[in-house]
Design a protein around this motif. Structure first.
Motif, PDB file in Angstrom:
ATOM      1  N   LEU A   1       0.830  -1.199   0.000  1.00  0.00           N
ATOM      2  CA  LEU A   1       0.000   0.000   0.000  1.00  0.00           C
ATOM      3  C   LEU A   1       0.869   1.256   0.000  1.00  0.00           C
ATOM      4  CD1 LEU A   1      -2.947   0.984   0.126  1.00  0.00           C
ATOM      5  CD2 LEU A   1      -2.767   0.955   2.619  1.00  0.00           C
ATOM      6  N   VAL A   2       1.922   1.249   0.814  1.00  0.00           N
ATOM      7  CA  VAL A   2       2.855   2.380   0.853  1.00  0.00           C
ATOM      8  C   VAL A   2       3.548   2.556  -0.496  1.00  0.00           C
ATOM      9  CG1 VAL A   2       4.993   3.237   1.912  1.00  0.00           C
ATOM     10  CG2 VAL A   2       3.213   2.228   3.344  1.00  0.00           C
ATOM     11  N   ASP A   3       3.946   1.440  -1.122  1.00  0.00           N
ATOM     12  CA  ASP A   3       4.614   1.522  -2.421  1.00  0.00           C
ATOM     13  C   ASP A   3       3.686   2.081  -3.498  1.00  0.00           C
ATOM     14  OD1 ASP A   3       6.937   0.583  -1.353  1.00  0.00           O
ATOM     15  OD2 ASP A   3       6.684  -1.483  -2.044  1.00  0.00           O
ATOM     16  N   LEU A   4       2.421   1.670  -3.474  1.00  0.00           N
ATOM     17  CA  LEU A   4       1.458   2.212  -4.431  1.00  0.00           C
ATOM     18  C   LEU A   4       1.282   3.718  -4.233  1.00  0.00           C
ATOM     19  CD1 LEU A   4      -1.325  -0.546  -4.422  1.00  0.00           C
ATOM     20  CD2 LEU A   4       0.161   0.034  -6.336  1.00  0.00           C
ATOM     21  N   ALA A   5       1.240   4.139  -2.962  1.00  0.00           N
ATOM     22  CA  ALA A   5       1.118   5.569  -2.665  1.00  0.00           C
ATOM     23  C   ALA A   5       2.338   6.335  -3.186  1.00  0.00           C
ATOM     24  CB  ALA A   5       0.958   5.770  -1.160  1.00  0.00           C
ATOM     25  N   ALA A   6       3.527   5.747  -3.007  1.00  0.00           N
ATOM     26  CA  ALA A   6       4.754   6.382  -3.491  1.00  0.00           C
ATOM     27  C   ALA A   6       4.751   6.478  -5.019  1.00  0.00           C
ATOM     28  CB  ALA A   6       5.974   5.590  -3.020  1.00  0.00           C
ATOM     29  N   MET A   7       4.224   5.438  -5.682  1.00  0.00           N
ATOM     30  CA  MET A   7       4.130   5.464  -7.142  1.00  0.00           C
ATOM     31  C   MET A   7       3.199   6.584  -7.592  1.00  0.00           C
ATOM     32  SD  MET A   7       3.957   1.370  -7.949  1.00  0.00           S
ATOM     33  CE  MET A   7       3.667   1.585  -9.695  1.00  0.00           C
ATOM     34  N   ARG A   8       2.118   6.786  -6.878  1.00  0.00           N
ATOM     35  CA  ARG A   8       1.198   7.881  -7.232  1.00  0.00           C
ATOM     36  C   ARG A   8       1.894   9.240  -7.090  1.00  0.00           C
ATOM     37  NH1 ARG A   8      -5.193   7.046  -5.781  1.00  0.00           N
ATOM     38  NH2 ARG A   8      -5.533   5.354  -7.268  1.00  0.00           N
ATOM     39  N   ASP A   9       2.673   9.384  -6.017  1.00  0.00           N
ATOM     40  CA  ASP A   9       3.427  10.629  -5.836  1.00  0.00           C
ATOM     41  C   ASP A   9       4.385  10.864  -6.999  1.00  0.00           C
ATOM     42  OD1 ASP A   9       2.285  11.541  -3.541  1.00  0.00           O
ATOM     43  OD2 ASP A   9       3.845  10.785  -2.188  1.00  0.00           O
ATOM     44  N   ALA A  10       5.080   9.800  -7.405  1.00  0.00           N
ATOM     45  CA  ALA A  10       6.058   9.912  -8.496  1.00  0.00           C
ATOM     46  C   ALA A  10       5.373  10.279  -9.809  1.00  0.00           C
ATOM     47  CB  ALA A  10       6.821   8.602  -8.644  1.00  0.00           C
ATOM     48  N   VAL A  11       4.232   9.654 -10.086  1.00  0.00           N
ATOM     49  CA  VAL A  11       3.501   9.952 -11.319  1.00  0.00           C
ATOM     50  C   VAL A  11       3.023  11.401 -11.333  1.00  0.00           C
ATOM     51  CG1 VAL A  11       1.389   9.438 -12.611  1.00  0.00           C
ATOM     52  CG2 VAL A  11       2.819   7.570 -11.781  1.00  0.00           C
ATOM     53  N   GLN A  12       2.551  11.854 -10.168  1.00  0.00           N
ATOM     54  CA  GLN A  12       2.092  13.246 -10.075  1.00  0.00           C
ATOM     55  C   GLN A  12       3.253  14.213 -10.292  1.00  0.00           C
ATOM     56  OE1 GLN A  12      -0.374  14.069  -6.712  1.00  0.00           O
ATOM     57  NE2 GLN A  12      -0.396  16.268  -7.034  1.00  0.00           N
ATOM     58  N   ASP A  13       4.417  13.911  -9.715  1.00  0.00           N
ATOM     59  CA  ASP A  13       5.599  14.768  -9.891  1.00  0.00           C
ATOM     60  C   ASP A  13       6.024  14.836 -11.357  1.00  0.00           C
ATOM     61  OD1 ASP A  13       5.628  15.235  -7.190  1.00  0.00           O
ATOM     62  OD2 ASP A  13       7.214  13.770  -6.749  1.00  0.00           O
ATOM     63  N   LEU A  14       5.747  13.762 -12.096  1.00  0.00           N
ATOM     64  CA  LEU A  14       6.118  13.720 -13.510  1.00  0.00           C
ATOM     65  C   LEU A  14       5.037  14.320 -14.409  1.00  0.00           C
ATOM     66  CD1 LEU A  14       7.660  10.127 -13.599  1.00  0.00           C
ATOM     67  CD2 LEU A  14       8.911  12.286 -13.834  1.00  0.00           C
TER      68      LEU A  14
END
Length: 397
Positions: A92-105
């Motif tokens: 769940l934490v990793d999925l949240a981090a992926m969402r952050d990364a996608v938003q930053d991009l």
């Protein structure tokens, strides 16, 4: 299911209860299918259904279909896509981090979701602050929510933020119990029928094998890869047929049975293999007994300890309030694809890598430990064993 699946010609329809479903007609693959262990039939169906010549290729299908020869040769690799995943807070934490990364991009973070159906059961580690009170459980749970407020807030957010992710709240039971009693489908009853299968981050995920659902524990990276639509790369396993005969002594408990089978399988050597149970003795075991035997799989080293679905499995589904129409679909599909087991019919017995027979009537009351389940001692030998332990060199006992 991709439209360019090379096995699209195997698609057939099945009318059940006034509804029409599609399924892949595996028996039409030929006589080799009838010789496959039931656990291999689950792997084969997954390969056929997911064959896109990218993640899963036609060679994977052929390798499973040719299991009888390939398991002798060894070293044959296949790609397997489980039907679902039991995940954990790390994912769940990793999925949240992926969402952050996608938003930053500059992308859309809402696109980050599990592709494979995923389930997260919030096991809770209740500390006993209150006891000997009718309200002790409720008070202990309240204390747990207070101690783990931030963690539970993350769970709550994840349940609302991600699609294709089922969250089971705390207080519902431990993950393996919830999997047996609630989460397990046995057969996914959507427009396309297919067997349930699961991987989880806990080695005791194998407990679900007792209900006829093929499942085992994998590493965190593997489970996350499956969540995101990747296949598991695995070696085609040997399958040990464990034939049960006889009946349990009325004084013998499920624990006695499990400890005896665990010690026996450790002595045989089944590390890295599938163990598949068959024979008339299986009918003497309840689903609770079967699940307990399967739960000990890590202790005897097998990958799975599989009990194919039979009439008793369906009775358990009814007992645990699965919808009647779902149970009818499960039975009809499994019979149509020759995955429904009659343990009294030896003509259904497939080919195994080797067959080991075990007489249930040989199980006696026993104890084990203090730490290792394989250190089993029958109660009649306890006095002698205890006296020997007093003078033994320092070790496991």
């Amino acid at each position: 299911m991709a439209s360019d699946n090379p096995y699209g010609n195997l698609l057939k329809t099945l009318d059940i209860g006034g509804k029409t479903f599609k399924y892949f007609d595996l028996p039409s693959l030929g006589p080799k299918y009838d010789r496959l262990p039931f656990s291999m039939r689950v792997l084969l169906e997954s390969c056929v259904r997911n064959c896109d010549n990218f993640h899963v290729v036609q060679k994977d299908v052929q390798n499973v279909l040719e299991w009888e020869q390939n398991q002798r040769d060894g070293g044959v690799e296949i790609a397997f896509k489980p039907a679902r995943v039991i995940t954990n807070i790390v994912s769940l934490v990793d999925l949240a981090a992926m969402r952050d990364a996608v938003q930053d991009l500059g992308g859309d973070p809402e696109k980050i979701n599990p592709i494979c159906p995923s389930e997260l059961v919030i096991d809770h580690s209740v500390q006993v602050d209150f006891a000997r009170s009718p309200h002790a459980l409720k008070k202990n749970e309240e204390m747990e929510f207070e101690r783990n407020k931030e963690r539970f807030q993350l769970y709550k957010w994840g349940a609302q933020a991600f699609s294709n992710l089922t969250m089971v709240p705390p207080g519902s039971g431990i993950v393996h119990q919830v999997n047996l009693e609630y989460l397990a489908r046995v057969v996914f009853a959507g427009e396309l029928l297919h067997p349930d299968s699961v991987v989880g981050g806990d080695s005791h995920t194998t407990m679900i094998n007792g209900l006829g659902v093929l499942g085992w524990g994998v590493g965190g990276i593997e489970s996350e890869a499956v969540m995101l639509g990747q296949a598991i790369s695995m070696l085609l396993p040997k399958v040990v047929g464990y034939r049960l005969v006889g009946e349990l002594n009325p004084l013998a408990t499920s624990t006695d049975l499990v400890l005896t089978i665990t010690k026996h399988l450790r002595s045989v050597g089944v590390v890295g293999k599938f163990v598949e149970f068959f024979g008339p003795g299986v009918l003497a075991l309840s689903i609770a007994d079967r699940a307990t035997v399967a739960n000990m799989c890590p202790e005897y080293g097998a990958t799975v300890a599989y009990f194919p679905v039979d009439g008793r499995s369906l009775q358990y589904l009814a007992q645990t309030k699965r919808p009647k129409e779902n149970i009818e679909i499960i039975e009809a599909y499994l019979r149509a694809t020759k995955q429904f087991r009659n343990y009294n019919n030896p003509e259904q017995d497939p080919v195994f890598s080797e067959v080991i027979e075990f007489d249930l009537s040989s199980v006696v009351t026993c104890v084990s430990g203090p730490k290792r389940p394989q250190d089993r001692v029958s109660v009649t030998d306890m006095k002698k064993d205890f006296q020997e332990c007093l003078t033994n060199k320092v070790g496991n006992k």
